[in-house]
Design a protein around this motif. Structure first.
Motif, PDB file in Angstrom:
ATOM      1  N   ASP A   1     -31.640  34.089 -13.059  1.00 23.45           N
ATOM      2  CA  ASP A   1     -30.688  34.825 -14.237  1.00 23.45           C
ATOM      3  C   ASP A   1     -31.186  34.740 -15.666  1.00 23.45           C
ATOM      4  OD1 ASP A   1     -28.965  35.788 -12.260  1.00 23.45           O
ATOM      5  OD2 ASP A   1     -27.163  34.435 -12.859  1.00 23.45           O
ATOM      6  N   PHE A   2     -32.010  33.491 -15.655  1.00 21.50           N
ATOM      7  CA  PHE A   2     -32.477  33.348 -17.067  1.00 21.50           C
ATOM      8  C   PHE A   2     -33.570  34.356 -17.355  1.00 21.50           C
ATOM      9  CE2 PHE A   2     -31.200  28.982 -15.622  1.00 21.50           C
ATOM     10  CZ  PHE A   2     -29.999  29.117 -16.464  1.00 21.50           C
ATOM     11  N   PHE A   3     -34.212  34.801 -16.689  1.00 24.87           N
ATOM     12  CA  PHE A   3     -35.353  35.917 -17.318  1.00 24.87           C
ATOM     13  C   PHE A   3     -35.512  37.124 -16.333  1.00 24.87           C
ATOM     14  CE2 PHE A   3     -37.809  33.090 -14.751  1.00 24.87           C
ATOM     15  CZ  PHE A   3     -38.591  34.086 -14.253  1.00 24.87           C
ATOM     16  N   ALA A   4     -35.426  36.990 -15.087  1.00 23.64           N
ATOM     17  CA  ALA A   4     -35.974  38.180 -14.164  1.00 23.64           C
ATOM     18  C   ALA A   4     -35.105  39.457 -14.405  1.00 23.64           C
ATOM     19  CB  ALA A   4     -35.915  37.808 -12.778  1.00 23.64           C
ATOM     20  N   GLU A   5     -35.540  40.575 -14.275  1.00 21.12           N
ATOM     21  CA  GLU A   5     -34.872  41.876 -14.084  1.00 21.12           C
ATOM     22  C   GLU A   5     -34.280  42.119 -12.523  1.00 21.12           C
ATOM     23  OE1 GLU A   5     -33.526  43.639 -16.304  1.00 21.12           O
ATOM     24  OE2 GLU A   5     -34.504  42.799 -18.049  1.00 21.12           O
ATOM     25  N   PRO A   6     -33.159  42.567 -12.476  1.00 19.19           N
ATOM     26  CA  PRO A   6     -32.109  42.840 -13.069  1.00 19.19           C
ATOM     27  C   PRO A   6     -30.989  41.704 -13.558  1.00 19.19           C
ATOM     28  CG  PRO A   6     -31.450  43.453 -10.989  1.00 19.19           C
ATOM     29  CD  PRO A   6     -32.830  42.683 -10.921  1.00 19.19           C
ATOM     30  N   HIS A   7     -31.493  40.518 -12.918  1.00 16.66           N
ATOM     31  CA  HIS A   7     -30.646  39.199 -12.948  1.00 16.66           C
ATOM     32  C   HIS A   7     -30.197  38.977 -14.371  1.00 16.66           C
ATOM     33  CE1 HIS A   7     -33.780  39.087  -9.695  1.00 16.66           C
ATOM     34  NE2 HIS A   7     -33.025  38.132  -8.950  1.00 16.66           N
ATOM     35  N   VAL A   8     -30.936  38.838 -15.305  1.00 19.31           N
ATOM     36  CA  VAL A   8     -30.601  38.354 -16.747  1.00 19.31           C
ATOM     37  C   VAL A   8     -29.323  39.215 -17.094  1.00 19.31           C
ATOM     38  CG1 VAL A   8     -32.579  39.813 -18.000  1.00 19.31           C
ATOM     39  CG2 VAL A   8     -31.615  37.834 -18.957  1.00 19.31           C
ATOM     40  N   ASP A   9     -29.401  40.552 -16.813  1.00 17.73           N
ATOM     41  CA  ASP A   9     -28.240  41.517 -17.401  1.00 17.73           C
ATOM     42  C   ASP A   9     -27.140  41.021 -16.944  1.00 17.73           C
ATOM     43  OD1 ASP A   9     -30.103  43.206 -18.699  1.00 17.73           O
ATOM     44  OD2 ASP A   9     -30.914  43.660 -16.802  1.00 17.73           O
ATOM     45  N   GLY A  10     -27.064  40.407 -15.821  1.00 17.12           N
ATOM     46  CA  GLY A  10     -25.781  39.727 -15.030  1.00 17.12           C
ATOM     47  C   GLY A  10     -25.566  38.613 -16.011  1.00 17.12           C
ATOM     48  N   LEU A  11     -26.505  37.816 -16.255  1.00 21.31           N
ATOM     49  CA  LEU A  11     -26.134  36.478 -16.972  1.00 21.31           C
ATOM     50  C   LEU A  11     -25.586  37.100 -18.463  1.00 21.31           C
ATOM     51  CD1 LEU A  11     -26.031  33.636 -17.727  1.00 21.31           C
ATOM     52  CD2 LEU A  11     -28.556  33.891 -18.303  1.00 21.31           C
ATOM     53  N   ILE A  12     -26.002  37.951 -19.119  1.00 23.73           N
ATOM     54  CA  ILE A  12     -25.619  38.666 -20.407  1.00 23.73           C
ATOM     55  C   ILE A  12     -24.228  38.811 -20.127  1.00 23.73           C
ATOM     56  CG2 ILE A  12     -25.571  40.443 -21.891  1.00 23.73           C
ATOM     57  CD1 ILE A  12     -28.557  40.419 -21.604  1.00 23.73           C
ATOM     58  N   GLY A  13     -23.664  39.634 -18.894  1.00 25.61           N
ATOM     59  CA  GLY A  13     -22.445  39.961 -18.634  1.00 25.61           C
ATOM     60  C   GLY A  13     -21.667  38.650 -18.464  1.00 25.61           C
ATOM     61  N   TYR A  14     -21.934  37.574 -17.779  1.00 27.59           N
ATOM     62  CA  TYR A  14     -20.895  36.450 -17.704  1.00 27.59           C
ATOM     63  C   TYR A  14     -20.741  35.923 -19.198  1.00 27.59           C
ATOM     64  CZ  TYR A  14     -23.945  35.860 -13.422  1.00 27.59           C
ATOM     65  OH  TYR A  14     -24.943  36.020 -12.083  1.00 27.59           O
ATOM     66  N   GLY A  15     -21.638  35.898 -19.934  1.00 22.57           N
ATOM     67  CA  GLY A  15     -21.454  35.399 -21.331  1.00 22.57           C
ATOM     68  C   GLY A  15     -20.362  36.172 -22.177  1.00 22.57           C
ATOM     69  N   LYS A  16     -20.601  37.654 -21.966  1.00 20.79           N
ATOM     70  CA  LYS A  16     -19.710  38.318 -22.485  1.00 20.79           C
ATOM     71  C   LYS A  16     -18.140  38.256 -22.109  1.00 20.79           C
ATOM     72  CE  LYS A  16     -22.745  42.084 -23.951  1.00 20.79           C
ATOM     73  NZ  LYS A  16     -23.024  43.778 -23.512  1.00 20.79           N
ATOM     74  N   VAL A  17     -18.061  38.213 -20.873  1.00 18.19           N
ATOM     75  CA  VAL A  17     -16.711  38.024 -20.199  1.00 18.19           C
ATOM     76  C   VAL A  17     -16.052  36.585 -20.588  1.00 18.19           C
ATOM     77  CG1 VAL A  17     -15.412  37.571 -18.082  1.00 18.19           C
ATOM     78  CG2 VAL A  17     -17.208  39.477 -18.272  1.00 18.19           C
TER      79      VAL A  17
ATOM     80  N   LYS B   1     -31.635  40.731  -5.147  1.00 14.42           N
ATOM     81  CA  LYS B   1     -31.955  41.501  -6.229  1.00 14.42           C
ATOM     82  C   LYS B   1     -33.449  41.305  -6.412  1.00 14.42           C
ATOM     83  CE  LYS B   1     -27.779  40.287  -8.771  1.00 14.42           C
ATOM     84  NZ  LYS B   1     -27.224  39.527 -10.212  1.00 14.42           N
ATOM     85  N   SER B   2     -34.210  40.127  -5.994  1.00 15.93           N
ATOM     86  CA  SER B   2     -35.509  39.968  -6.488  1.00 15.93           C
ATOM     87  C   SER B   2     -36.313  40.629  -5.101  1.00 15.93           C
ATOM     88  CB  SER B   2     -36.056  38.604  -6.185  1.00 15.93           C
ATOM     89  OG  SER B   2     -35.434  37.877  -7.305  1.00 15.93           O
TER      90      SER B   2
END
Ligand code: HEM
Ligand code: SF4
Ligand code: SF4
Lengths: 246, 506
Positions: B239-255, B462-463
Motif C-alpha cells: 500500500d505504500f507505493f505499488a499501484e493500485p494499492h497506494v490509491d487505497g491507502l490514500i482513500g483510508y487516510g481521507k476517510v 492486486k499485484s
C-alpha cells in the motif's frame, strides 16, 4: 453345536469388538487432538446451535456434496439413506422385544436395499467413467464398493428370493451378544452375507469409513465463527506464551 | 511474452481431462541457508531428512486435529477434483485437491496406519522417497491455500491445511521456499515484507500528504508512529507505493480525516501481511503477530484497524486474538481487530462522508472476492457480511456495478492465482494458468455487461492481477482498490472540489 456355529460366533464376537472398540478408539483420538486455530469455512454459524444445525444438514442432506456435484450427491445419498434404513431394519435381529418403530419401518427397509445397491453401482461406475475419479481410486476404494454391493445383493436375495430361518438367526445373534451360543441356521447365501458383513466390520475402523465419525470433528465444519468475540487457545499454544509477550 | 503456453479463455470454465505430470517440473526457488536459519529452520536438507520428516509429521498429527481428521476421513469421492483453479488451468491431476492431499496421505498411510504398513499397494501408500519429496515440493507450491476445495468436500477437508503442514515439514528438514522465507526474514529485521526502513516510510507518507494536498487543497495527514492516536492502522506494505494499492491507502487516510478520528501507522508493525500462515508455521505466524500487539501497546492506541489484504485479514480476524491476544487494553466497544471496510461502511451509514458517485462514472465495476476474506472471515457481524460489506461500499460510491457469474464469486470465488506464497516470478507459469477461471468470468462481464474495472481488497490479488491481466489481453490497470473508488468519490470538507460542487448546485 456345528463348526459353522462356532466359527461365526467367534467371528462376530471379534468383529463386534473390533468395530466398536476400534471406532471408539479412533474417534477418541480425533476428540483429544487439539485444534489450535479457528478455521471454520465461512460463511459459518456464529453460535453453537448454528453449528449443530450445520452438522445436521451435512449428515442428513449432504449439503456440501449437493453444492459440489449433483450426480455424486444423488448416488451417495441413495446409498447412505438406503443403508441407514437397512440398518434400522436389521435392528429387529438384535433387539428383544423388537421396538415398535422398527416394526413400522420394516416394509420401507425392504425396498431401501434397492436404493442402496443402485446408489453403490452408480458410485462404482464413476470410479471407471470419470477420469479424475479413476485417477484417485486405489484398489481398496473399488474393493470397498464391491464388498458393499456383495452385502447388498446377498441380502436382497434373502429378502426377496429365499428367506433363511430368521427366528433361528435371531437366536444365534442374541446368543453371541449375551454369551450363550445358539445354533447358526446354515444357508449358503446367509453364510456369504454374514462373511462379507464381518469383513466390513473388521476393516471399518482401519479404513476411510472413519469419515462416519470424522465429519463431526472436522474443524472447518464444527467450529463456531466467533474468533474476535472469544479467545480460542489450546494447551500446547499456551505453553509458547512463557515470557515473550507483553 | 511467456515461455509457456498461456491458456486461451473459452466460452465457459471447462474442466479439463487429466494430463498427468505436466506440471511436475514447476517449483519455486529453494530457500538459501540464511533465509532458513533466520526463521529457526535448518539451512539445508538434513542428512536424515526422511526420518526427520516422518517424526515431524507424527508431531503435527498430534498438534492439529484438522490434519488428523482430514488424513483419515477422505473417501476419494472426487467431489473436489474439479474445484481447484490450478487443476482447471493446468490439467495436472496432482493439482486436484484430493490429488494434492494424496501426496501427503500416501506417506501418512505408510508410516501411521496399519493398512499402509501391511498392504501399501492396496491402499495407495508409499515410502517417503526422494521422488515423493520432489512432488511435495513442487505441488505443495502449486496450492494457494485458497480453501475453495473445503467448501465442496462433504467433510470440509481443507487442502490448505495439508499444504501448510507439508510446507512446515519441508522447512523443518531444510527444504523451505525462498520467496516466503526471505520475506519473513525482512519482517523480523526491518518490519515489513518490502524491507522498507522507517526513514523511507516517513518519506513516502510525506509524499502522499503533498499529493493529496495538491489535488484537493486539504492537508490530510498520513501519520507514522504517533503516540496517543486513537487508531493503529496496519496495512500491507504494498500500500505504500505499488499501484493500485497506494490509491487505497490514500482513500483510508481521507476517510479517517473526514471521520475526524486520530490515527497512525507504525514503523514497527508496518506490515499487515503474515507469511507465517503460508508456510504453515504457528511459531512464525505468532512471532509476526506479536509485533502488532507491541506496536499497539507502545503507541497507546485504543483501536486496531486493518487495511485491504486478504490473508492478512484472515490472520487478523481469525487468529490474532489467539496468537497475540487478549487485547483487553483496547476499546472493547469496537471489533478487535476491525476491517477498514467496516469502518468506512459505518461512516457512510452515518452520513459523515460527502460522496459524489458520478466521479466514478467513467468505470463499470465488478468485485473479486478474495479467498481468505470470503472463506475464512467476516467483515461485519453477520455470516456473509464479508461479501455484502465490500459490495455495499462499492455501490455507495459508484453508480455502475455488476457481479460476475454466481459460481465464481462469494464462497465459490476463484483465487487470483497468486495467493498462498506463490506471488513470485519463479512461479509465473502456475500463476498465469491458475488465473484462468477468474479471467474467464471477468471476460464474460467485460463483453456482456460492459465492465471496465475489477475491484479487490487484497494486496496479493492486486499485484497478481496487475501482472497477469495482460497475459489474457486485459490492461494491467483494470484492477483497482476499493478504497481507491471511495477516494475518487469522496469530497473533502474545505476542498477545491467542495467549492466546485457548491457552485454547480447554485
Ligand atoms: C456426513 C455424513 C456422510 C457423508 C457426507 C458421507 C459421504 C460419503 C461419500 C461421498 C462416500 C463415497 C462414495 C464413493 O464415491 O465411493 C461415502 C462412502 C461410504 N460411507 Fe459415507 N458419508 C457420511 C456418513 C456415513 C456414515 C455415518 C456411515 C456409517 C456407517 C457411512 C458409511 C459409508 C460407507 C460404508 C461407504 C462406502 C465405502 C466406499 O465407498 O468406500 N457414511 N460416504
Ligand atoms: S486450497 Fe485452493 S489451491 Fe489449494 S488445492 Fe484447494 S482449491 Fe486448490
Ligand atoms: S471431496 Fe473430500 S472426501 Fe471427496 S475426494 Fe475430495 S477431499 Fe476426499
Amino acid at each position: 453345536m456345528s463348526i459353522l456355529t462356532g466359527f461365526f460366533a467367534v467371528l462376530y464376537s471379534l468383529a463386534g469388538i473390533v468395530l466398536f472398540g476400534g471406532l471408539a478408539y479412533r474417534t477418541w483420538v480425533f476428540f483429544k487432538t487439539p485444534a489450535p486455530l479457528k478455521i471454520p469455512t465461512t460463511p459459518a454459524p456464529t453460535t453453537r446451535s448454528g453449528v449443530a444445525f450445520r452438522l445436521v444438514r451435512e449428515v442428513t442432506i449432504f449439503e456440501s456434496l449437493f453444492k459440489s456435484n449433483k450426480w455424486l450427491w444423488l448416488f451417495g445419498w441413495m446409498f447412505h439413506f438406503g443403508l441407514f434404513l437397512v440398518l434400522l431394519r436389521h435392528l429387529r435381529y438384535v433387539t428383544e422385544p423388537v421396538w415398535g418403530w422398527v416394526v413400522l419401518i420394516q416394509p420401507f427397509g425392504k425396498y431401501a436395499s434397492i436404493l442402496m445397491v443402485v446408489g453403490l453401482v452408480g458410485l462404482l461406475a464413476r470410479r471407471f467413467l470419470v477420469d479424475r475419479v479413476k485417477y484417485i481410486s486405489a484398489p481398496s476404494d473399488i474393493l470397498m464398493l464391491l464388498l458393499l454391493i456383495g452385502i447388498g445383493l446377498s441380502g436382497m436375495l434373502m429378502t426377496f428370493v429365499s428367506t433363511p430361518d430368521i427366528v433361528q438367526l435371531k437366536r444365534f445373534l442374541l446368543g453371541v451378544m449375551f454369551f450363550s451360543w445358539e445354533e447358526f441356521p446354515a444357508s449358503i447365501i446367509l453364510v456369504v452375507h454374514m462373511l462379507l458383513v464381518a469383513v466390513l466390520m473388521l476393516i471399518f475402523p482401519f479404513s476411510k469409513l472413519l469419515h462416519s465419525t470424522g465429519v463431526f470433528f472436522s474443524p472447518t465444519r464444527n467450529q463456531v465463527d466467533n474468533p474476535r468475540e472469544k479467545r480460542h487457545i489450546v494447551g500446547w499454544a499456551l505453553k509458547l506464551e512463557s515470557g515473550d509477550k507483553r | 511474452m511467456a515461455d509457456f503456453e498461456v491458456p486461451s479463455i473459452k466460452e465457459d470454465i471447462i474442466v479439463p481431462h487429466i494430463n498427468p505430470g505436466v506440471m511436475e517440473q514447476s517449483g519455486p526457488f529453494v530457500a538459501k541457508p540464511d533465509h532458513q536459519e533466520a526463521l529457526g529452520f535448518p539451512g539445508e536438507l538434513v542428512d536424515n531428512w526422511q526420518e526427520a520428516a516422518v517424526a515431524k509429521m507424527g508431531d503435527m498429527l498430534k498438534k492439529y486435529r484438522s490434519l488428523k481428521v482430514f488424513m483419515d476421513s477422505c473417501v476419494k469421492c472426487g467431489a473436489c477434483t474439479d474445484k481447484c483453479h490450478y487443476f482447471i488451468g493446468t490439467a495436472d491431476p496432482k493439482n486436484m485437491p484430493v490429488g494434492r492431499q494424496d501426496l501427503f496421505r500416501k506417506v501418512y498411510r505408510r508410516y501411521f496406519t496399519l493398512a499402509g504398513k501391511f498392504f501399501p499397494k492396496l491402499v495407495g501408500a508409499s515410502d517417503f522417497t526422494e521422488e515423493v519429496l520432489d512432488d511435495w515440493y513442487n505441488y505443495f507450491h502449486q496450492c494457494s491455500e485458497c480453501r475453495r476445495c473445503s467448501v465442496y468436500c462433504p467433510y470440509g477437508i481443507d487442502t490448505a491445511e495439508i499444504t501448510m503442514a507439508a510446507r512446515e515439514i519441508m522447512a523443518s528438514i531444510g527444504k523451505g521456499m525462498k520467496y516466503s522465507n526471505e520475506i519473513i526474514g525482512k519482517v523480523y529485521k526491518i518490519g515489513n515484507n518490502l524491507g522498507l526502513p522507517e526513514p523511507a516510510l516517513a518519506d513516502t507518507l510525506e509524499g502522499l500528504e503533498e499529493e493529496v494536498e495538491d489535488d484537493t487543497g486539504v492537508a490530510v495527514k498520513y501519520p507514522l508512529d504517533q503516540k496517543g492516536a486513537e487508531i493503529l492502522l496496519v496495512t500491507p506494505s504494498a500500500d505504500f507505493f505499488a499501484e493500485p494499492h497506494v490509491d487505497g491507502l490514500i482513500g483510508y487516510g481521507k476517510v479517517f480525516h473526514e471521520a475526524g478520528v486520530s490515527w497512525t501507522l507504525s514503523s514497527k508493525a508496518s506490515e499487515a501481511a503474515n507469511f507465517g500462515l503460508f508456510i504453515g508455521s504457528y511459531e512464525n505466524m505468532r512471532r509476526i503477530s506479536l509485533r502488532i500487539r507491541e506496536a499497539a501497546i507502545d503507541l497507546g492506541v485504543k483501536r486496531l484497524i486493518f487495511g485491504e489484504c486478504g490473508h492478512a485479514w484472515r490472520v487478523a480476524y481469525s487468529f490474532l486474538n489467539t496468537l497475540a491476544g487478549p487485547f483487553d487494553f483496547l476499546d472493547q466497544r469496537y471489533p478487535i481487530p476491525q476491517h477498514i471496510l467496516e469502518f468506512t461502511l459505518g461512516e457512510l451509514e452515518k452520513g459523515s462522508l460527502n460522496i459524489d458517485k458520478s466521479l466514478n462514472d467513467d468505470m463499470t465495476l465488478t468485485f473479486h472476492d478474495s479467498c481468505n476474506v470470503a472463506r475464512a472471515s467476516r467483515i461485519g457481524s453477520a455470516p456473509g457480511s464479508q461479501f455484502e460489506t465490500p459490495r455495499a461500499v462499492i455501490k455507495a460510491v459508484c453508480n455502475n456495478f455488476v457481479d460476475m457469474r454466481a459460481d465464481t464469486i462469494k464462497e465459490g470465488t476463484f483465487c487470483c492465482g497468486g495467493g498462498g506464497g506463490l506471488l513470485t516470478d519463479d512461479l509465473m507459469e502456475v500463476r498465469v494458468k491458475g488465473a484462468l477461471p477468474r479471467m474467464t468470468a471477468l471476460k464474460d462481464v467485460v463483453e456482456n455487461e460492459g465492465v471496465t474495472h475489477m475491484a479487490a481488497i487484497c494486496a496479493i490479488c492486486k499485484s497478481q492481477f496487475s501482472k497477469v491481466l495482460p497475459y489474457y489481453g486485459f490492461g494491467m490497470d483494470q484492477i483497482v482498490s476499493v478504497h481507491q473508488l471511495v477516494s475518487n468519490a469522496l469530497i473533502l470538507k474545505g476542498s477545491e472540489q467542495e467549492s466546485e460542487q457548491a457552485e454547480a448546485e447554485a
